[in-house]
Motif scaffolding. Structure first.
Motif, PDB file in Angstrom:
ATOM      1  N   ALA A 159       0.816  -1.212   0.000  1.00 32.60           N
ATOM      2  CA  ALA A 159       0.000   0.000   0.000  1.00 32.60           C
ATOM      3  C   ALA A 159       0.849   1.262   0.000  1.00 32.60           C
ATOM      4  O   ALA A 159       0.362   2.338  -0.343  1.00 32.60           O
ATOM      5  CB  ALA A 159      -0.933  -0.001   1.209  1.00 32.60           C
ATOM      6  N   GLY A 160       2.123   1.125   0.411  1.00 29.72           N
ATOM      7  CA  GLY A 160       3.001   2.293   0.483  1.00 29.72           C
ATOM      8  C   GLY A 160       2.705   3.199   1.657  1.00 29.72           C
ATOM      9  O   GLY A 160       2.770   4.439   1.538  1.00 29.72           O
ATOM     10  N   ILE A 161       2.407   2.607   2.831  1.00 28.87           N
ATOM     11  CA  ILE A 161       2.061   3.440   3.983  1.00 28.87           C
ATOM     12  C   ILE A 161       3.273   4.240   4.457  1.00 28.87           C
ATOM     13  O   ILE A 161       4.417   3.915   4.160  1.00 28.87           O
ATOM     14  CB  ILE A 161       1.467   2.612   5.138  1.00 28.87           C
ATOM     15  N   GLY A 162       2.979   5.262   5.254  1.00 26.51           N
ATOM     16  CA  GLY A 162       4.005   6.236   5.620  1.00 26.51           C
ATOM     17  C   GLY A 162       5.036   5.763   6.604  1.00 26.51           C
ATOM     18  O   GLY A 162       6.169   6.262   6.598  1.00 26.51           O
ATOM     19  N   ARG A 163       4.688   4.778   7.456  1.00 27.95           N
ATOM     20  CA  ARG A 163       5.685   4.297   8.407  1.00 27.95           C
ATOM     21  C   ARG A 163       5.245   2.994   9.050  1.00 27.95           C
ATOM     22  O   ARG A 163       4.057   2.748   9.261  1.00 27.95           O
ATOM     23  CB  ARG A 163       5.953   5.334   9.492  1.00 27.95           C
ATOM     24  N   ILE A 164       6.229   2.170   9.334  1.00 24.21           N
ATOM     25  CA  ILE A 164       6.041   0.933  10.072  1.00 24.21           C
ATOM     26  C   ILE A 164       6.877   1.046  11.342  1.00 24.21           C
ATOM     27  O   ILE A 164       8.067   1.368  11.279  1.00 24.21           O
ATOM     28  CB  ILE A 164       6.482  -0.293   9.259  1.00 24.21           C
ATOM     29  N   VAL A 165       6.258   0.802  12.486  1.00 21.53           N
ATOM     30  CA  VAL A 165       6.960   0.914  13.765  1.00 21.53           C
ATOM     31  C   VAL A 165       7.511  -0.455  14.140  1.00 21.53           C
ATOM     32  O   VAL A 165       6.758  -1.403  14.363  1.00 21.53           O
ATOM     33  CB  VAL A 165       6.026   1.442  14.868  1.00 21.53           C
TER      34      VAL A 165
END
Length: 473
Positions: A159-165
Motif C-alpha cells: 500500500a506504500g504506507i508512511g511508516r512501520i513501527v
C-alpha cells in the motif's frame, strides 16, 4: 488484591468511593463527562444529542446502542491537530497527530479524522484494511504491532504506507527482507521502551521494562535495532517512537520519556552521523470518566510537551525533530455514550449494614469490558425523563452470566428508576465497541452517529443470523 469478582460489593458499610458525592440535582449532566451537543430537554427531561432525543433513537434502533456525537468527535480531532501544530510551529514546523484507530475505528471514522487534518495509526491487518477501504492516503497511515505477520507487513508495503513501527530485533530483518522482495524501501521507526512507570493501570502501562512492547533502552536493544536498521538499505530510518501508557493526566511521565528517547536520538546522530527527522511521543492522554478525573486541556497539554522537547533538545544540542503524537481515547472517548434499557431492579443488603441497588440493563460486559478488565469507573444518568426522586447509590450491571458483569460500579441514580427506563453511560467511545465480544452469544450493538438532527448507522447491530453464520458445524 481484590477478594471477590464484584470488587467492593462485600465491603463492610460501603457507601461508595470517596470521590463520589450525592448530587444536588440527580438530573444534572456534568459537561466534562458528556459530548458537547448532549442536553437534557427542558420539557420532559429527555437527554438529547445532536438535536435528537434518546427515546426516538431507542425506538428506531433499539438498545443497547453506542451513540456518537459526530460534531464532538470532529471538534476534538480538529483541536488536537490545531493545538499541536501551533505548539510546535516554531520548534519543528508543527506536529503530526495520528488518531489511534485501536480506540474505535470504522470507515466513516477514518474519513472523519483525515478530513479534520489527522493521520491514522493502525495496529493490525484488520485496522489497516479499514483504513485502505476508507481511502486514507497511504502516506498518512502508520502500522504498529508487537507481532506483525508477514501478510500484514506485506500489505503495508504494497500500500506504500508512511511508516512501520519496529517492535523487536527480529522484525528489522523481516521488514527489510519483505521490502527487498518488493523492490521498495520501507520507512520505519524504532519503538523504544524507556523504563518509565506511567501512573495508570498496569495493563495499560507500556513503557516499563517487564512487558511485551518495544526495545529496551536500558539493555541496549534499542541502540542495536538502530544499528541493524542502518545496515539494511531496504529500510529508511525515520525516527524513534515512545509510548508510556494510557489514561495519563499530566506531563511528568512524558518529560522523563522524552529525555531518555531524545538522548538516544542524539547518540544516533553522534555515532552514526544520521539525523533522524521524526520523533513520536505516543498518546495515552486521559479523559474524564467520572468527577474523579481532571484531564489537561488540549492546548495546555500540547504546550507542555513542546516546552519539554524544546528544553531537552537544547540541553542535548540537537535540532528538534518533527514531533508526532497518537491520541485515540482523548478524541473518541468523550464523543460517545452507550444507551441501555433497564430490565430489573434489586436491592441487596451489604455486610455491616446498608444496601445497594442493582440496576440491570440489556447490555453489559460484552459491550463494555473495561470495568471488569481494568476496574474502570464510569458515570450514568437516567436518560428518558427527569426525576424528582431522591438519589440512591446504585450499581449498573449487565445481563451476562458473570458476577463481575458490572457496567458502572457506583453511581447515584434517581430512586424511582424502573424497568423500561433508559440509562445513558458517557465516555464509552474508546475501547468499548473495539473490545466488544459476543459473550453468551449476545450480538454486538450498533454504532450510531448523530449530527444536526440526523442519525446514521456506522456499524449495524449484529443479529442472531450473524452469530450462526460463523457456526459451520
Amino acid at each position: 488484591m481484590r477478594a471477590h469478582e464484584a470488587g467492593a460489593l462485600h465491603a463492610e458499610g460501603y457507601h461508595g468511593p470517596s470521590w463520589l458525592r450525592p448530587p444536588g440535582d440527580v438530573n444534572e449532566l456534568l459537561p466534562q463527562l458528556w459530548a458537547r451537543t448532549v442536553r437534557r430537554g427542558s420539557r420532559c427531561g429527555m437527554v438529547k444529542v445532536g438535536g435528537v432525543d434518546v427515546v426516538a433513537i431507542a425506538e428506531q434502533y433499539g438498545t443497547p446502542a453506542y451513540v456518537v456525537d459526530e460534531a464532538d468527535f470532529r471538534a476534538r480531532a480538529r483541536e488536537y491537530a490545531e493545538a499541536f501544530d501551533a505548539a510546535f510551529a516554531d520548534l519543528c514546523g508543527g506536529a503530526d497527530v495520528y488518531y489511534a484507530g485501536k480506540a474505535f475505528l470504522s470507515t466513516a471514522v477514518a474519513r472523519w479524522v483525515v478530513e479534520e487534518g489527522l493521520s491514522l495509526d493502525t495496529c493490525s491487518g484488520g485496522e489497516l484494511a479499514v483504513a485502505l477501504r476508507a481511502e486514507v492516503p497511504p502516506a498518512r497511515i502508520g502500522l504498529h504491532g508487537n507481532n506483525k505477520s508477514d501478510a500484514e507487513i506485506g500489505r503495508a508495503l504494497d500500500a506504500g504506507i508512511g511508516r512501520i513501527v519496529l517492535d523487536s530485533l527480529a522484525e528489522v530483518d523481516r521488514v527489510a527482507d519483505l521490502a527487498a522482495a518488493r523492490g521498495v524501501r520501507a520507512p520505519v521507526l524504532v519503538r523504544v521502551t524507556v523504563g518509565v512507570e506511567a501512573h495508570t493501570h498496569s495493563y495499560i502501562a507500556t513503557a516499563h521494562e517487564d512487558q511485551k512492547f518495544g526495545l529496551s533502552l536500558a539493555e541496549g536493544q534499542a541502540g542495536e535495532a538502530v544499528r541493524r536498521v542502518l545496515a539494511r538499505p531496504e529500510l529508511e530510518l525515520r525516527g524513534l517512537h515512545s509510548h508510556i501508557g494510557s489514561q495519563i493526566f499530566d506531563t511528568q511521565g512524558f518529560e522523563l520519556a522524552a529525555r531518555r528517547v531524545l538522548a538516544l536520538h542524539a547518540d544516533v546522530a553522534r555515532e552514526h552521523g544520521v539525523q533522524m527527522p521524526e520523533l513520536d511521543l505516543g498518546g495515552g492522554f486521559g479523559i474524564a470518566y467520572t468527577t474523579e478525573h481532571d484531564p489537561l486541556p488540549v492546548a495546555e497539554l500540547a504546550q507542555g510537551l513542546a516546552r519539554i522537547v524544546r528544553r531537552e533538545c537544547a540541553d542535548l544540542g540537537v535540532a528538534v525533530p518533527r514531533i508526532s503524537v497518537e491520541p485515540g481515547r482523548a478524541i473518541a472517548g468523550p464523543s460517545t455514550f452507550t444507551l441501555y434499557t433497564v430490565g430489573t431492579i434489586k436491592d441487596v443488603g451489604l455486610d455491616g449494614g446498608g444496601s445497594r441497588r442493582y440496576v440491570a440493563v440489556d447490555g453489559g460486559m460484552s459491550d463494555n469490558i473495561r470495568t471488569a478488565l481494568y476496574d474502570a469507573d464510569y458515570s450514568a444518568t437516567l436518560a428518558n425523563r427527569r426525576s424528582d426522586a431522591a438519589p440512591v447509590l446504585s450499581r449498573v450491571v449487565g445481563k451476562h452470566c458473570e458476577s463481575g458483569d458490572v457496567v458502572v460500579k457506583d453511581e447515584f441514580l434517581p430512586g424511582d428508576v424502573g424497568p423500561g427506563d433508559l440509562i445513558a453511560v458517557p465516555g464509552t467511545g474508546a475501547y468499548c465497541r473495539s473490545m466488544a465480544s459476543q459473550y453468551n452469544h449476545v450480538p454486538r450493538p450498533p454504532v450510531l452517529a448523530v449530527r444536526d438532527g440526523q442519525v446514521r448507522v456506522l456499524l449495524r447491530r449484529e443479529t442472531e443470523d450473524d452469530l450462526l453464520a460463523l457456526d459451520v458445524g
